[in-house]
Scaffold this active site. Structure first.
Site, PDB file in Angstrom:
ATOM      1  CG  HIS A   1      -0.232  -0.253   2.301  1.00 26.20           C
ATOM      2  ND1 HIS A   1       0.273   0.722   3.301  1.00 26.20           N
ATOM      3  CD2 HIS A   1      -0.089  -1.244   3.174  1.00 26.20           C
ATOM      4  CE1 HIS A   1       0.824   0.506   4.336  1.00 26.20           C
ATOM      5  NE2 HIS A   1       0.676  -0.974   4.364  1.00 26.20           N
ATOM      6  CG  ASP A   2      -0.259   4.442   1.164  1.00 22.09           C
ATOM      7  OD1 ASP A   2      -1.348   4.982   0.398  1.00 22.09           O
ATOM      8  OD2 ASP A   2      -0.815   3.632   2.208  1.00 22.09           O
TER       9      ASP A   2
ATOM     10  N   GLY B   1       4.963  -1.356   2.781  1.00 23.90           N
ATOM     11  CA  GLY B   1       4.151   0.015   2.641  1.00 23.90           C
ATOM     12  C   GLY B   1       4.819   1.031   2.415  1.00 23.90           C
TER      13      GLY B   1
END
Length: 262
Positions: A121-122, A139
């Site tokens: 994520h991200d 992440g």
């Protein structure tokens, strides 16, 4: 016409260009958009608020756009954006972002993402990168353009990897890697400038020599990082043909939050 295998399951709200191909048993969710000439192989799952550009190829068993593997995620409609002309091999997993960061995981264009690559994520991944088998980003990792991640390399969350860097096989990376630097080991250590990669991309001898000198200022001179940045500024002025590349290294030091591999 769109070429869709009869066993594929595509939500009626998904937006696929007329030239997209979808293989057997693949599943595409309602908030997915796929650009022209992209080929999605068999047994691929694409979900979430995912936007995919043109001329990409997804091989079998990849999971694209799944929710972030983050306990703070509360089901917010975060997304994943993928550019053009990416090659995504078997069993890759790319997750959507979180509300606590950018909200979007981004992957640029012209990347080779080989089997079992995980992009969490991200993460913000540039263009023209190569991720070898089982390369893994936790992440919030930022990866620049032309980076090479060797097989089984693993990157700690919030790390940054600068343009043209090279991360060796089985490397455990817990700090940032400046542009042009070759890092490997467990934990990672710097091992000079990625000279071979720079030659392949057309960097001149003068540019490479200036980057070698920049590396020596950061790693071999005994200077503090603040002192090294001052010397890098002088090197930029003394080597105008390499000023942009040296400036990229100096600017990276200014934005490093986790500290650089040293």
């Amino acid at each position: 016409m769109t070429i869709i295998h009869p066993t594929a399951i595509i939500d009626s709200r998904a937006e696929l260009d007329d030239s997209v191909e979808v293989g057997a048993y693949s599943i595409i969710g309602p908030n997915v958009r796929v650009g022209a000439r992209t080929r999605i192989g068999p047994h691929v799952v694409i979900d979430g608020h995912t936007t995919i550009g043109c001329d990409n190829q997804f091989f079998q068993f990849s999971s694209i756009g799944g929710p972030p593997q983050d306990k703070k995620h509360g089901g917010e409609p975060t997304g994943l954006e993928i550019g053009d002309r990416n090659l995504v091999r078997e069993f890759c997993t790319f997750n959507c972002g979180t509300a606590q960061d950018a909200g979007v995981t981004r992957i640029g264009s012209d990347n080779w993402l080989l089997a079992y690559v995980h992009i969490a994520h991200d993460c913000q991944v540039g263009s023209n990168t190569i991720f070898s088998n089982n390369a893994t980003l936790a992440g919030h990792v930022h990866v620049g353009d032309w980076v090479i991640m060797s097989g089984f390399a693993a990157v700690h969350q919030f790390c940054k990897i600068g343009d043209h860097a090279f991360v060796g096989m089985n490397t455990s990376l817990t700090q940032d890697v400046p542009p042009f630097v070759l890092a490997s080991g467990h934990p990672a250590e710097p091992h000079g400038i990625n000279i071979e990669g720079l030659k392949r991309r057309g960097f001149s001898r003068e540019q490479i020599n200036a980057l070698r000198n920049a590396y020596k200022l950061i790693y071999k001179s005994g200077l503090t990082l603040e002192q090294a940045k001052q010397e890098l500024a002088a090197l930029e002025a003394a080597a105008p043909e390499a000023a942009a590349a040296v400036g990229l290294m100096r600017g990276f030091l200014d934005t490093s939050n986790r500290g650089i591999v040293r």
